[in-house]
Write a protein that holds these residues in place. Structure first.
Motif, PDB file in Angstrom:
ATOM      1  N   LYS A 152       0.821  -1.216   0.000  1.00 23.14           N
ATOM      2  CA  LYS A 152       0.000   0.000   0.000  1.00 23.14           C
ATOM      3  C   LYS A 152       0.853   1.264   0.000  1.00 23.14           C
ATOM      4  CE  LYS A 152      -4.149  -1.655   2.316  1.00 23.14           C
ATOM      5  NZ  LYS A 152      -4.986  -1.533   3.510  1.00 23.14           N
ATOM      6  N   LYS A 168      -2.856 -10.754  -9.013  1.00 22.73           N
ATOM      7  CA  LYS A 168      -4.219 -11.112  -8.609  1.00 22.73           C
ATOM      8  C   LYS A 168      -4.487 -10.741  -7.151  1.00 22.73           C
ATOM      9  CE  LYS A 168      -4.664 -14.950 -11.830  1.00 22.73           C
ATOM     10  NZ  LYS A 168      -4.666 -16.417 -11.955  1.00 22.73           N
ATOM     11  N   ARG A 218      -4.838  -6.900  -6.957  1.00 21.30           N
ATOM     12  CA  ARG A 218      -6.072  -6.488  -7.649  1.00 21.30           C
ATOM     13  C   ARG A 218      -7.326  -6.863  -6.854  1.00 21.30           C
ATOM     14  NH1 ARG A 218      -7.722  -8.744 -13.532  1.00 21.30           N
ATOM     15  NH2 ARG A 218      -9.689  -7.670 -13.647  1.00 21.30           N
ATOM     16  N   ARG A 219      -7.332  -8.067  -6.309  1.00 17.10           N
ATOM     17  CA  ARG A 219      -8.515  -8.560  -5.598  1.00 17.10           C
ATOM     18  C   ARG A 219      -8.675  -7.925  -4.214  1.00 17.10           C
ATOM     19  NH1 ARG A 219      -7.214 -13.673  -5.512  1.00 17.10           N
ATOM     20  NH2 ARG A 219      -6.381 -13.589  -3.410  1.00 17.10           N
ATOM     21  N   ARG A 220      -7.594  -7.851  -3.460  1.00 20.97           N
ATOM     22  CA  ARG A 220      -7.705  -7.380  -2.078  1.00 20.97           C
ATOM     23  C   ARG A 220      -7.706  -5.863  -1.952  1.00 20.97           C
ATOM     24  NH1 ARG A 220      -5.532 -11.420   1.587  1.00 20.97           N
ATOM     25  NH2 ARG A 220      -6.650 -13.310   1.067  1.00 20.97           N
ATOM     26  N   LEU A 221      -6.863  -5.176  -2.723  1.00 26.23           N
ATOM     27  CA  LEU A 221      -6.769  -3.726  -2.596  1.00 26.23           C
ATOM     28  C   LEU A 221      -7.750  -2.993  -3.496  1.00 26.23           C
ATOM     29  CD1 LEU A 221      -2.916  -3.175  -2.392  1.00 26.23           C
ATOM     30  CD2 LEU A 221      -4.563  -3.403  -0.537  1.00 26.23           C
ATOM     31  N   LYS A 222      -8.364  -3.719  -4.435  1.00 28.37           N
ATOM     32  CA  LYS A 222      -9.344  -3.135  -5.360  1.00 28.37           C
ATOM     33  C   LYS A 222      -8.757  -1.930  -6.103  1.00 28.37           C
ATOM     34  CE  LYS A 222     -13.286  -5.223  -3.468  1.00 28.37           C
ATOM     35  NZ  LYS A 222     -12.701  -6.466  -3.168  1.00 28.37           N
ATOM     36  N   VAL A 223      -7.556  -2.101  -6.650  1.00 26.49           N
ATOM     37  CA  VAL A 223      -6.896  -1.066  -7.422  1.00 26.49           C
ATOM     38  C   VAL A 223      -6.678  -1.577  -8.846  1.00 26.49           C
ATOM     39  CG1 VAL A 223      -5.726   0.008  -5.461  1.00 26.49           C
ATOM     40  CG2 VAL A 223      -4.613  -1.849  -6.693  1.00 26.49           C
ATOM     41  N   MET A 224      -6.413  -0.640  -9.744  1.00 26.12           N
ATOM     42  CA  MET A 224      -6.108  -1.013 -11.116  1.00 26.12           C
ATOM     43  C   MET A 224      -4.639  -1.415 -11.203  1.00 26.12           C
ATOM     44  SD  MET A 224      -6.758   1.057 -14.614  1.00 26.12           S
ATOM     45  CE  MET A 224      -8.486   0.682 -14.617  1.00 26.12           C
ATOM     46  N   THR A 225      -4.389  -2.518 -11.896  1.00 22.82           N
ATOM     47  CA  THR A 225      -3.031  -3.028 -11.986  1.00 22.82           C
ATOM     48  C   THR A 225      -2.516  -2.926 -13.423  1.00 22.82           C
ATOM     49  OG1 THR A 225      -3.908  -5.262 -12.275  1.00 22.82           O
ATOM     50  CG2 THR A 225      -3.273  -4.613 -10.053  1.00 22.82           C
ATOM     51  N   ASP A 277      -5.094  -5.598 -15.148  1.00 19.48           N
ATOM     52  CA  ASP A 277      -6.115  -4.835 -15.869  1.00 19.48           C
ATOM     53  C   ASP A 277      -5.572  -4.345 -17.205  1.00 19.48           C
ATOM     54  OD1 ASP A 277      -8.256  -4.890 -13.926  1.00 19.48           O
ATOM     55  OD2 ASP A 277      -6.998  -3.589 -12.701  1.00 19.48           O
TER      56      ASP A 277
END
Length: 191
Positions: A26, A46, A49-56, A73
């Motif tokens: 973070k 993954k 992307r899944r846990r932090l809900k950010v664009m990768t 993404d």
């Protein structure tokens, strides 16, 4: 930035330390995985992307980066000595890493601005068409008769849906490339 190797990633994923790893990521703008397997690279993407809900965004130059590029993404493949597998699996391809700045800051800004204008245009086009049909129904006492011939409707959609995107795609550049490269903060203006 965070640079992490494959052995450390193995310890993180097998030891259940994903949450602590995420807390550390973070605070980082970028995470570089070196000396790691393709599966580990895609698992990192993954997880973030899944846990932090950010664009990768993943960047790779060889066949070992394909799973990471596909998990992100946005995937960017660099064509080079290791082959074309990463380029074939990516969303965007560049020939050298130095072109990444121009791809993100210039072409990313132009694409964002063009898409925003085109969404507004499509709403305008459809509202004007539906408004025309709505008021015609008052004129014909809601009989359901068609006001527009089938061929006219095809040409309406052909000309008003195909020509503006082509013109916007070729001609619309709100800010010059030199200005966008010298002022990277302009990338956020549209958002």
């Amino acid at each position: 930035g965070l640079v992490i190797d494959g052995r450390t990633l193995n310890i993180i994923f097998q030891g259940g330390l994903e949450e602590k790893f995420l807390v550390l990521t973070k605070y980082c703008r970028s995470v570089l995985c070196c000396r790691s397997t393709p599966l580990q690279k895609s698992m990192v993407v993954k997880l973030v992307r899944r846990r932090l809900k950010v664009m990768t965004l993943s960047i790779g130059d060889g066949a070992n980066d394909v799973s990471m590029i596909q998990a992100a993404d946005v995937g960017i493949g660099i064509s080079g000595q290791e082959g074309m597998q990463a380029v074939m699996a990516s969303d965007f391809a560049i020939s050298r890493f130095k072109h990444l700045k121009k791809l993100l800051l210039v072409h990313g800004h132009w694409c964002y601005a063009r898409l925003a204008k085109m969404v507004i245009y499509f709403f305008y086009k459809n509202v004007s068409y539906v408004n025309l049909l709505f008021w015609y129904q008052f004129f014909c006492a809601f009989s359901g008769s068609s006001m527009i011939d089938y061929w006219q409707m095809i040409f309406f959609n052909l000309f008003f849906t195909s020509m503006p995107p082509l013109l916007f795609g070729v001609l619309d550049k709100d800010v010059s490339a030199e200005t966008l490269l010298s002022l990277p903060e302009l990338y956020r203006s549209g958002q």
